[in-house]
Enzyme design. Sequence first.
Site, mmCIF file in Angstrom:
data_model
loop_
_atom_site.group_PDB
_atom_site.id
_atom_site.type_symbol
_atom_site.label_atom_id
_atom_site.label_comp_id
_atom_site.label_asym_id
_atom_site.label_seq_id
_atom_site.Cartn_x
_atom_site.Cartn_y
_atom_site.Cartn_z
ATOM 1 N N LYS A 52 29.126 58.159 -2.530
ATOM 2 C CA LYS A 52 29.233 57.425 -3.798
ATOM 3 C C LYS A 52 27.908 56.716 -4.124
ATOM 4 O O LYS A 52 27.435 56.768 -5.266
ATOM 5 C CB LYS A 52 30.401 56.433 -3.722
ATOM 6 C CG LYS A 52 31.748 57.150 -3.655
ATOM 7 C CD LYS A 52 32.918 56.256 -3.262
ATOM 8 C CE LYS A 52 34.163 57.125 -3.034
ATOM 9 N NZ LYS A 52 35.350 56.328 -2.623
ATOM 10 N N GLN A 96 36.959 50.622 -0.463
ATOM 11 C CA GLN A 96 37.228 51.909 0.163
ATOM 12 C C GLN A 96 38.501 51.845 1.012
ATOM 13 O O GLN A 96 38.653 50.962 1.855
ATOM 14 C CB GLN A 96 36.029 52.327 1.033
ATOM 15 C CG GLN A 96 36.171 53.693 1.679
ATOM 16 C CD GLN A 96 36.216 54.833 0.682
ATOM 17 O OE1 GLN A 96 35.458 54.863 -0.289
ATOM 18 N NE2 GLN A 96 37.120 55.776 0.883
ATOM 19 N N ASP A 119 38.466 52.676 -9.690
ATOM 20 C CA ASP A 119 39.299 53.636 -8.945
ATOM 21 C C ASP A 119 40.637 53.872 -9.655
ATOM 22 O O ASP A 119 41.363 54.802 -9.303
ATOM 23 C CB ASP A 119 39.575 53.118 -7.517
ATOM 24 C CG ASP A 119 38.768 53.861 -6.464
ATOM 25 O OD1 ASP A 119 38.264 54.959 -6.766
ATOM 26 O OD2 ASP A 119 38.644 53.344 -5.332
#
Length: 293
Positions: A52, A96, A119
Amino acid sequence: MAILDGKQLAQQIRAELQAEVSTIVEKGGKIPHLAAVLIGDNPASQAYVRNKVRSCEQVGFRSTLIQRDANTTHDELLQIVDELNQNPEIDGFIVQLPLPKHIDEYAITLAIDPRKDVDGFHPLNFGRMAQGLPCYLPATPFGILEIIRRYEIPTAGKEVVVIGRSNIVGSPISILMARKGYPGDATVTICHSRTQNLAEHTLKADIIIAAIGQAEFLKADMVKPGAVVIDVGINRVDDHNTASGYRLTGDVDYENVAPKCAWITPVPGGVGQLTVAALLMNTLKSAKGEIYG
Ligand code: BQF
């Protein structure tokens, strides 16, 4: 059989994002800035976060990586989330997953400001998605939609079977494929661990989306000739012939399924690539105020 080339699509999307960044810079606008929070030392998570951050660099986004050890407390993580929520420099951030067991993932997700939830895991974004309102789509389902859109795979009236019902893939992609418009308007069946006669369902499918997290689960005798197969799985299996000692494989028995398909995504180089590209697309939307102003 033809390959849905995730690597190439992701590259194309990154080129588009890079061009947008150039335009923003010319106009003196704000460069998109993504932050990632990584707790602990799970090697897969470390690799994903690296992907990322590297992708941000490739397109000219700013990125900030916040790393803490596995002993980080729930309250310490909440504090980090709160600081990122308040920080006007940060357009969007991700925490994460998975988190260490002593941390309540859902409570952390709830603490993220939905306006920075690139997200798309916050229930506000999930609810807006389900109602067809502007929102951050969860990255993997967004990536799957981009594959379908950019390869112009027809979906209206098609039989779609989704295998898996997770909050981050199976459930949202089912909703998205059934909703009005393109890509959508499909007849969607959700299959999972309690489904009886799974093959009876998958054999009718024009499009199969495999998101169960079991290596090479979908076999050739479960697939209708000419089907489109989207493999969401990223499984590490031991392989003593590689330098790392493992290789990545999907939820699909690729070698035997691929010859029967019209289209198939490979692993690696398929959906995973688009997951990361989709996160960048959401970050750009945030920087431009496209979703929440
Ligand atoms: C590829 C993920 C399970 C649980 C949490 C490219 C990625 C993976 C594969 C990647 C994933 C999977 C990510 C490939 C991010 C996708 O070329 O095949 C990119 O970085 N992913 C994640 O952040 O969390 C996960 C899978």
